[in-house]
Design a protein around this motif. Sequence first.
Motif, PDB file in Angstrom:
ATOM      1  N   GLU A 182     -21.909  -2.455 -18.785  1.00 41.87           N
ATOM      2  CA  GLU A 182     -22.185  -2.071 -20.161  1.00 41.87           C
ATOM      3  C   GLU A 182     -21.115  -2.667 -21.068  1.00 41.87           C
ATOM      4  OE1 GLU A 182     -21.904   2.090 -20.794  1.00 41.87           O
ATOM      5  OE2 GLU A 182     -19.970   2.306 -19.805  1.00 41.87           O
ATOM      6  N   PRO A 211     -25.869   0.469 -27.889  1.00 35.21           N
ATOM      7  CA  PRO A 211     -24.527   1.046 -28.090  1.00 35.21           C
ATOM      8  C   PRO A 211     -24.256   1.390 -29.545  1.00 35.21           C
ATOM      9  CG  PRO A 211     -24.403  -1.319 -27.659  1.00 35.21           C
ATOM     10  CD  PRO A 211     -25.809  -0.906 -27.386  1.00 35.21           C
ATOM     11  N   TRP A 248     -17.205   0.840 -27.850  1.00 35.89           N
ATOM     12  CA  TRP A 248     -18.159  -0.212 -27.529  1.00 35.89           C
ATOM     13  C   TRP A 248     -17.579  -1.558 -27.932  1.00 35.89           C
ATOM     14  CZ3 TRP A 248     -21.566   1.550 -24.361  1.00 35.89           C
ATOM     15  CH2 TRP A 248     -22.069   2.842 -24.490  1.00 35.89           C
ATOM     16  N   VAL A 283     -18.327  -2.353 -23.015  1.00 38.01           N
ATOM     17  CA  VAL A 283     -17.213  -1.494 -23.419  1.00 38.01           C
ATOM     18  C   VAL A 283     -15.957  -2.340 -23.578  1.00 38.01           C
ATOM     19  CG1 VAL A 283     -18.127   0.591 -22.352  1.00 38.01           C
ATOM     20  CG2 VAL A 283     -16.707  -0.943 -20.996  1.00 38.01           C
ATOM     21  N   ALA A 329     -25.941   2.613 -23.337  1.00 43.84           N
ATOM     22  CA  ALA A 329     -25.537   1.208 -23.281  1.00 43.84           C
ATOM     23  C   ALA A 329     -26.646   0.272 -23.743  1.00 43.84           C
ATOM     24  CB  ALA A 329     -25.108   0.844 -21.859  1.00 43.84           C
TER      25      ALA A 329
END
Length: 667
Positions: free
Chosen positions: A417, A362, A428, A419, A359
């Motif tokens: 993170e 990414p 991502w 996403v 992360a």
Amino acid sequence: EAIESLCSTNSPRCKAYAGVIRGVRRIIQSEKIGDKPKDDDKARLIRRYRRELPDEVIAWMDAAMVLHADGQGFAPVLGTGGNDGRLDFTQNFMQRLVALGLHKDDEPPSRSHVWLSTSLLATPARLHTASVGQFSPGRAGGPNATQGFEGVSLINPWDFILMMEGALVLAGSAVRRLGISDSLRAAFPFTVRMLAAGFDSPASKDETESRGELWLPLWTRPTSLQELRQLFGEGRAEVSGRAARDGVDFARAVAGLGVDRGITGFNRLGFLKRSGKAFLAAPLGRVEVVERSDVDLLREVDPWLDLFRRAAGDKNAPPRFASALRRIDSAIFDFCKYGGAPFFQRILIALGQTEHELALTPGKVGQSKFPPGPLAGLSADWISAANDGSAEFAVARSLAFIRDQERKIGPLRTNLEPVDWKKSSREWAEKDLAVVWNPADLPTNLANVLQRRMMDAGRTGCEHLPLASRFTTPLGTIASFLAADRDDGRIEQLTWGLMLIDPSHAEHQAATQRGGTVDTLAPPLPREYALLKLLFLPQPLVVQQEGGSWRWWFGGRDESGLTIRPEPRISPLVRAGRVGEACRIAAQRLRVSGLPPMPGPLLTGVMRDGAWAECKVDLRTAERLAAALLIPISSTSVNTLVHLVCRDPAKAVAAESPALAAEGATE
């Protein structure tokens, strides 16, 4: 000297050996090779040996090497074709035969009988000074091998002879990797690529410089030589429908019983470079064959792990990815060896730590053409497999599944993170980022998440707070967290691991975990937490009569209930240490919502909400209090909070449902 002694012998015991020596000399002479043969000459020489020498020689060649179209593949147990550098195993074998007098017709010397007894029955005897090579590191001599500066190499000649004879069952073969390429590779029984997992390695290059691993099987029932040859001839380990490629794969095959039945365990050996360029067969431990049913869950991460392994091996990849990969391999190996929820939990933690490393950058792992995306979609069985019953696991489990029931903002994972939660967190995200997690401690990060989710809820017009979770934490555990009696680091690691599980798969697991009671051994629950938490519930409060007592519920009801509107000022005030002021505002909000808190009004009717302002806490405790407001609690726990801060909840009951209040008063 040994070669000449064997070549000139007339003993029936070594007659075939003498014939092979003469045959080899004839082939070398016809090939006109006067020195060490080069690549093309070596390949041609080896093929002539296979065509013209007796079958007994072919058995030795199969154990030492496998011929490819473009060269040879060697068995780690026999070095590079029967030698380790300048140490030739076959020369030493012939010298041991001569030392024991086995090339003569007469009775072998008495020392031969003594050494044979030592080899078979472990009777004491003075050992023979001779080279042993990689096969017995403790007897190989060298520095610190004895009381002086250096020791000599000691060996029982019979041990060496029987060992080399036994190596013949480890015959290799050429196999084709279907679906990968058309090239052939060498395969030897119970032999895989080296991985520095399951043992403490002093050098990170052991994996790249090692010749491989050999897993030697152990069994307890009697067997014949024919059965033994069949066992090693089919000696393979399979995992996820493919052959084991390295030590971790082999451990998984053992734990999943993907090996031949009848084996009780394996001795694991690694051929490691030591003492300059020499190799030693280092024992790496014993692994018992015990079925671990949860090992099959690892199949879910195999595709992602293959991508990450390939990317982490890129020469331009940051070293932290190689470290993360070693943690995963070590955790998998330890679970396969020992089993149990604590060791499976280490796998989940290692995966979460790797996800954390990914992360940070990414989609960028060195210059890999196939960078791994986020790991997602693990089944709910990972929850039960990793559940060790600890309070830290309960807190992390409830945090990892925090979500917005209206699906206007992402789950907790989007705050950790970047996403794309609308694509099941398998890609991502490049925009609409809500990440607030940073290298700070756990309470600070949880407070950051709470503040961000409150802000996003107001921005997107959420009807209810996006703080719901499929799992909840008992109030006793909350009290321990507030008292800093829990391992914050472990909670954080478990949260990163548990968030990799597909939330939709966790419904069945969540159905078996409802509610939670106050732990009698936990410290008292602070009343300021009880007051503030009532403003951070994901659903309105609804009253229901059950078992002669009043319980407060949130969610799962058609009634509108008591809706307590959030106060955006509370979280910043708490984090600033102004807990008393935050409690005063919360008390006013509860009263306006129809839930009058303590203390009640004076006889003159003046409200005493200012009494809450007397709460004094330090900044560290205040930050932990703000973090605790994010941790989900059960619906039955709400009833406990209400009774901690409200003098007469029945008034709120009457406000919500006069009929129920009257019925309760009659009882």
